[in-house]
Design a protein around this motif. Structure first.
Motif, short mmCIF file in Angstrom:
data_model
loop_
_atom_site.label_atom_id
_atom_site.label_comp_id
_atom_site.label_asym_id
_atom_site.label_seq_id
_atom_site.Cartn_x
_atom_site.Cartn_y
_atom_site.Cartn_z
N ALA A 186 0.84 -1.20 0.00
CA ALA A 186 0.00 0.00 0.00
C ALA A 186 0.88 1.24 0.00
O ALA A 186 2.04 1.20 0.39
N PHE A 187 0.30 2.34 -0.47
CA PHE A 187 0.97 3.64 -0.45
C PHE A 187 -0.08 4.70 -0.16
O PHE A 187 -1.12 4.73 -0.80
N ARG A 188 0.19 5.51 0.85
CA ARG A 188 -0.73 6.56 1.29
C ARG A 188 -2.13 6.01 1.59
O ARG A 188 -3.14 6.63 1.30
N GLY A 189 -2.18 4.82 2.12
CA GLY A 189 -3.44 4.22 2.51
C GLY A 189 -4.22 3.57 1.38
O GLY A 189 -5.33 3.09 1.59
N VAL A 190 -3.65 3.52 0.19
CA VAL A 190 -4.31 2.90 -0.97
C VAL A 190 -3.52 1.65 -1.32
O VAL A 190 -2.30 1.69 -1.47
N ASN A 191 -4.22 0.53 -1.46
CA ASN A 191 -3.57 -0.73 -1.82
C ASN A 191 -3.00 -0.65 -3.23
O ASN A 191 -3.66 -0.17 -4.16
N VAL A 192 -1.80 -1.14 -3.39
CA VAL A 192 -1.16 -1.20 -4.70
C VAL A 192 -1.82 -2.34 -5.48
O VAL A 192 -1.95 -3.45 -4.95
N PRO A 193 -2.25 -2.09 -6.72
CA PRO A 193 -2.91 -3.15 -7.50
C PRO A 193 -1.99 -4.35 -7.73
O PRO A 193 -0.77 -4.21 -7.79
N VAL A 194 -2.60 -5.51 -7.90
CA VAL A 194 -1.84 -6.75 -8.07
C VAL A 194 -1.08 -6.79 -9.39
O VAL A 194 -0.10 -7.51 -9.51
N TYR A 195 -1.50 -6.02 -10.40
CA TYR A 195 -0.80 -6.03 -11.68
C TYR A 195 0.56 -5.33 -11.62
O TYR A 195 1.38 -5.48 -12.51
N VAL A 196 0.83 -4.56 -10.57
CA VAL A 196 2.10 -3.85 -10.43
C VAL A 196 3.17 -4.86 -10.02
O VAL A 196 3.16 -5.38 -8.91
N LYS A 197 4.08 -5.13 -10.95
CA LYS A 197 5.13 -6.14 -10.73
C LYS A 197 6.54 -5.56 -10.81
O LYS A 197 7.50 -6.24 -10.50
N SER A 198 6.67 -4.30 -11.27
CA SER A 198 7.99 -3.69 -11.41
C SER A 198 7.99 -2.30 -10.80
O SER A 198 6.94 -1.72 -10.55
N LYS A 199 9.18 -1.76 -10.59
CA LYS A 199 9.31 -0.41 -10.03
C LYS A 199 8.76 0.62 -11.01
O LYS A 199 8.15 1.61 -10.60
N THR A 200 8.94 0.41 -12.30
CA THR A 200 8.40 1.34 -13.29
C THR A 200 6.88 1.38 -13.21
O THR A 200 6.28 2.46 -13.20
N GLN A 201 6.25 0.22 -13.14
CA GLN A 201 4.79 0.17 -12.99
C GLN A 201 4.36 0.81 -11.68
O GLN A 201 3.33 1.50 -11.64
N LEU A 202 5.14 0.62 -10.63
CA LEU A 202 4.81 1.19 -9.33
C LEU A 202 4.86 2.71 -9.36
O LEU A 202 3.92 3.38 -8.90
N VAL A 203 5.91 3.27 -9.92
CA VAL A 203 6.03 4.73 -10.00
C VAL A 203 4.94 5.30 -10.89
O VAL A 203 4.31 6.31 -10.55
N ALA A 204 4.68 4.66 -12.03
CA ALA A 204 3.62 5.12 -12.93
C ALA A 204 2.26 5.08 -12.22
O ALA A 204 1.48 6.04 -12.30
N TRP A 205 1.98 4.00 -11.52
CA TRP A 205 0.72 3.87 -10.79
C TRP A 205 0.59 4.98 -9.73
O TRP A 205 -0.44 5.63 -9.63
N ALA A 206 1.66 5.19 -8.95
CA ALA A 206 1.61 6.19 -7.88
C ALA A 206 1.40 7.59 -8.46
O ALA A 206 0.58 8.36 -7.94
N LEU A 207 2.10 7.92 -9.53
CA LEU A 207 1.93 9.24 -10.13
C LEU A 207 0.52 9.43 -10.69
O LEU A 207 -0.06 10.50 -10.57
N GLU A 208 -0.04 8.38 -11.29
CA GLU A 208 -1.39 8.46 -11.84
C GLU A 208 -2.43 8.50 -10.71
O GLU A 208 -3.37 9.29 -10.74
N GLU A 209 -2.28 7.64 -9.72
CA GLU A 209 -3.25 7.52 -8.63
C GLU A 209 -3.36 8.80 -7.82
O GLU A 209 -4.44 9.19 -7.40
N PHE A 210 -2.23 9.47 -7.60
CA PHE A 210 -2.22 10.66 -6.76
C PHE A 210 -2.00 11.93 -7.59
O PHE A 210 -1.47 12.92 -7.10
N GLN A 211 -2.47 11.89 -8.81
CA GLN A 211 -2.32 13.00 -9.74
C GLN A 211 -3.01 14.27 -9.24
O GLN A 211 -2.50 15.36 -9.44
N THR A 212 -4.13 14.12 -8.57
CA THR A 212 -4.89 15.29 -8.13
C THR A 212 -4.71 15.60 -6.65
O THR A 212 -5.34 16.53 -6.14
N SER A 213 -3.87 14.87 -5.95
CA SER A 213 -3.63 15.14 -4.54
C SER A 213 -2.23 15.73 -4.36
O SER A 213 -1.63 16.21 -5.31
#
Length: 88
Positions: A5-32
């Motif tokens: 999890a990051f900032r209280g949001v569970n990381v999706p199961v499809y995230v398998k690499s650091k690149t996917q993780l950073v992309a997910w985090a930037l997209e997920e928290f784009q408006t915060s």
């Protein structure tokens, strides 16, 4: 290591690499709050995020670097995500 999890949001199961993780985090928290370099290192276990951000920018992500008043602390905000649509 991918965190569960990051900032209280569970990381999706499809995230398998650091690149996917950073992309997910930037997209997920784009408006915060922007993501700090400390969060990349401490909470996402991503020590080489600079290279990942560079590669994401090459893929079409628009990522803004925001300097802070704290020495050594920088924040990142994604302002545009590339289109995922593929035309065959």
């Amino acid at each position: 290591m991918i965190p569960s999890a990051f900032r209280g949001v569970n990381v999706p199961v499809y995230v398998k690499s650091k690149t996917q993780l950073v992309a997910w985090a930037l997209e997920e928290f784009q408006t915060s709050d922007p993501i700090t370099n400390w969060e990349f290192v401490r909470e996402l276990y991503c020590h080489r995020f600079g290279g990942i951000i560079f590669n994401l920018r090459q893929e079409g992500y628009e990522i803004t670097t925001i300097k802070t008043n704290t020495k050594g602390l920088v924040s990142y905000r994604c302002t545009k995500v590339p289109s995922r649509t593929t035309i065959s």
